[in-house]
Scaffold this motif. Structure first.
Motif, mmCIF file in Angstrom:
data_model
loop_
_atom_site.group_PDB
_atom_site.id
_atom_site.type_symbol
_atom_site.label_atom_id
_atom_site.label_comp_id
_atom_site.label_asym_id
_atom_site.label_seq_id
_atom_site.Cartn_x
_atom_site.Cartn_y
_atom_site.Cartn_z
ATOM 1 N N ARG A 12 26.929 129.595 -29.764
ATOM 2 C CA ARG A 12 26.259 129.425 -31.052
ATOM 3 C C ARG A 12 25.250 130.561 -31.253
ATOM 4 N N LEU A 13 25.200 131.063 -32.470
ATOM 5 C CA LEU A 13 24.248 132.106 -32.848
ATOM 6 C C LEU A 13 23.463 131.595 -34.047
ATOM 7 N N PHE A 14 22.194 131.264 -33.827
ATOM 8 C CA PHE A 14 21.368 130.692 -34.883
ATOM 9 C C PHE A 14 20.726 131.816 -35.689
ATOM 10 N N ILE A 61 28.329 131.408 -35.931
ATOM 11 C CA ILE A 61 27.039 131.526 -36.606
ATOM 12 C C ILE A 61 26.629 130.167 -37.156
ATOM 13 N N VAL A 62 25.420 129.760 -36.837
ATOM 14 C CA VAL A 62 24.843 128.536 -37.382
ATOM 15 C C VAL A 62 23.733 128.964 -38.340
ATOM 16 N N ASN A 63 23.875 128.601 -39.589
ATOM 17 C CA ASN A 63 22.916 129.038 -40.598
ATOM 18 C C ASN A 63 21.652 128.183 -40.577
ATOM 19 N N ARG A 64 20.946 128.280 -39.469
ATOM 20 C CA ARG A 64 19.651 127.625 -39.282
ATOM 21 C C ARG A 64 18.789 128.540 -38.426
ATOM 22 N N ARG A 65 17.483 128.369 -38.542
ATOM 23 C CA ARG A 65 16.563 129.110 -37.683
ATOM 24 C C ARG A 65 16.843 128.795 -36.218
ATOM 25 N N ASP A 66 17.071 127.530 -35.898
ATOM 26 C CA ASP A 66 17.283 127.093 -34.518
ATOM 27 C C ASP A 66 17.951 125.723 -34.585
ATOM 28 N N ARG A 67 18.107 125.081 -33.442
ATOM 29 C CA ARG A 67 18.604 123.722 -33.432
ATOM 30 C C ARG A 67 17.664 122.844 -34.250
ATOM 31 N N TYR A 68 18.121 121.713 -34.685
ATOM 32 C CA TYR A 68 17.414 120.912 -35.689
ATOM 33 C C TYR A 68 15.984 120.593 -35.260
ATOM 34 N N ASP A 80 8.642 134.918 -37.737
ATOM 35 C CA ASP A 80 7.382 134.640 -38.428
ATOM 36 C C ASP A 80 6.636 135.916 -38.804
ATOM 37 N N ARG A 81 6.921 136.992 -38.101
ATOM 38 C CA ARG A 81 6.239 138.256 -38.371
ATOM 39 C C ARG A 81 7.123 139.243 -39.120
ATOM 40 N N GLY A 82 8.215 138.737 -39.661
ATOM 41 C CA GLY A 82 9.039 139.549 -40.550
ATOM 42 C C GLY A 82 10.140 140.346 -39.908
ATOM 43 N N PHE A 83 10.418 140.123 -38.611
ATOM 44 C CA PHE A 83 11.492 140.834 -37.931
ATOM 45 C C PHE A 83 12.790 140.018 -37.991
ATOM 46 N N ALA A 84 13.927 140.691 -38.070
ATOM 47 C CA ALA A 84 15.225 140.017 -37.983
ATOM 48 C C ALA A 84 15.432 139.560 -36.542
ATOM 49 N N ALA A 85 15.735 138.269 -36.340
ATOM 50 C CA ALA A 85 15.833 137.739 -34.980
ATOM 51 C C ALA A 85 16.841 136.595 -34.927
#
Length: 453
Positions: free
Chosen positions: A235-237, A287-294, A305-310
């Motif tokens: 999984r890639l969040f 690809i999981v279209n979420r920041r992270d797991r629920y 949070d600081r504007g970087f792609a991660a």
């Protein structure tokens, strides 16, 4: 400069053939021998050895022993540093990066939190300031997040990710890349992401050009809680629009044009999926279209949070009996994050996806900047413009597009070394991106065009 030269004449011919109104091409990129070699060199046996060594420290709790050479987080970080220095001698710049953290919700006394950072500087002057960061967290915990004394083996969470990062550093430091790679093992993830947050904040204050960040956290098991095995995917969040109180103008424009799935993080995820599946046969990047797991979090979050792609890599289905649990047996059920539940062959597959993606990013030009769609007149064509890249080995650009309901790019067109192009497709019906390509065929992630009125 990039060191692999596969079919440069073919690439030049394709760019020339694209012309002012060339036909659409399939979305594909040249396969690089250097990346194939890196992927082949990833070793499950070495990864298993790294996991075993990390587990041997008994506990790696953030507030555990820092004096002993055999137990606790201090021994673990010194060993990680020595391993980076051993395998990257003369090539990796290795250092501790620490700060004293005050008492907090999960920190009962002021505690030094130390990341171990190994940097492989880029070899191209125009690309050296562009960085790609990959991390795993080396701290661990058991059922009680305040227990700094009891055993907390942390084989999967997150010796697996730490082992992958060490392996990546050791293998990739034998190669040269245009951009800079940063291999980082961080502490205090379990206490509140403090190691990653400190480094990300310093990067923001220094205005570092971090073009992408990966964290590998819980990538060690191919079995779920019911015992079913799935060693065919990771999984890639990937976060879309961040949940911010005050929306900046660039996000507002993104939403206004329907680009919720075209943030820099989502573009990075598309690139990882494309490259990872191309170089690691039979392995899927989901690809999981979420920041992270629920409602959960990881070390990529402070970068977001600081504007970087991660992005976050995690196994297909976690087994919670082996996560944040004291080692114990209840009837026939074994609890605890033990090495026996780790699959080094699976970790190696995830590490290969990381390696291929990082190499492809660090060999390629930067993603084009200031990409715009001209909207001054109504037209069924789409007029695109962008800023010229600075890399000396730049060959040109590629325009990509997909249906508004499609996840991945579906069509592309090489357009040569220009900074404007008109595509005979309506901006109403498809999403566009612009990629940069160098003379070796290395392709950047796509940049989403904003409206230019």
């Amino acid at each position: 400069m990039s060191r692999v030269v596969p079919q440069p004449l073919l690439l030049a011919a394709l760019l020339a053939a694209a012309g002012a109104a060339g036909a659409a091409e399939p979305v594909a990129a040249a396969r690089q021998a250097q990346i194939d070699a890196i992927v082949r060199d990833i070793s499950p046996q070495r990864i298993q050895g790294y996991v075993d060594k990390l587990v041997s420290f008994g506990t790696r709790h953030t507030m555990s022993d820092t004096v002993s050479d055999t137990r606790g987080i201090g021994a673990a970080r010194r060993w990680i540093k020595s391993e980076f220095e051993r395998c990257g001698a003369g090539r990796l710049q290795v250092a501790f990066d620490g700060h004293l953290h005050p008492v907090d919700r999960r920190i009962s006394r002021p505690t030094e939190i130390v990341n171990v950072v190994a940097t492989l500087p880029g070899s191209q002057a125009e690309s050296r300031e562009r960085m790609y960061v990959v991390s795993g967290h080396y701290d661990s915990r058991n059922s009680d997040d305040a227990d700094a004394v009891g055993d907390a083996p942390g084989a999967n969470d997150d010796a697996s990710g730490t082992a992958a990062v060490i392996e990546l550093a050791c293998v990739m430091s034998r190669h040269k890349f245009d951009a800079t790679l940063v291999f980082m093992t961080v502490a205090a993830e379990e206490q509140g992401l403090y190691g990653a947050a400190d480094w990300a904040e310093k990067a923001k204050q220094k205005k570092l050009n971090i073009a992408g960040m990966f964290t590998n956290d819980i990538i060690g098991s191919s079995h779920n809680q019911d015992g079913k095995r799935d060693n065919t995917q990771v999984r890639l969040f990937a976060e879309g629009i961040p949940a911010v109180k005050d929306m900046p103008d660039n996000l507002r424009a993104l939403i206004a044009t329907g680009g919720e799935n075209d943030t820099p993080t989502r573009q990075l995820a598309r690139h990882v999926k494309d490259v990872g599946e191309r170089y690691v046969d039979g392995f899927k990047v989901t690809i999981v279209n979420r920041r992270d797991r629920y409602l959960r979090g990881g070390d990529h979050a402070p970068f977001l949070d600081r504007g970087f792609a991660a992005l976050r890599f995690t196994e297909p289905a976690e087994n919670f009996n082996h996560q944040h649990q004291n080692v114990r047996k209840e009837g026939a059920l074994q609890y605890g994050d033990l090495t026996e539940f780790v699959d080094p062959a699976y970790i190696a597959q995830v590490a290969r996806v990381n390696a291929a993606s990082l190499a492809a990013l660090a060999l390629a030009p930067a993603a084009p900047q200031e990409v715009k769609i001209r909207t001054a007149r109504l037209d069924n064509n789409t007029d695109l413009t962008w800023q010229a890249n600075a890399e000396p080995d730049l060959a040109g650009y590629r325009i990509v597009w997909r249906d508004t309901t499609a996840a991945q790019w579906q069509g592309s067109q090489l357009v040569g070394k220009v900074t404007a192009f008109t595509v005979p497709l309506s901006k109403d019906n498809v999403f566009f991106g612009v990629q940069a390509i160098d003379k070796d065929g290395n392709v950047s992630p796509a940049s989403y065009p904003m409206p230019q009125r």
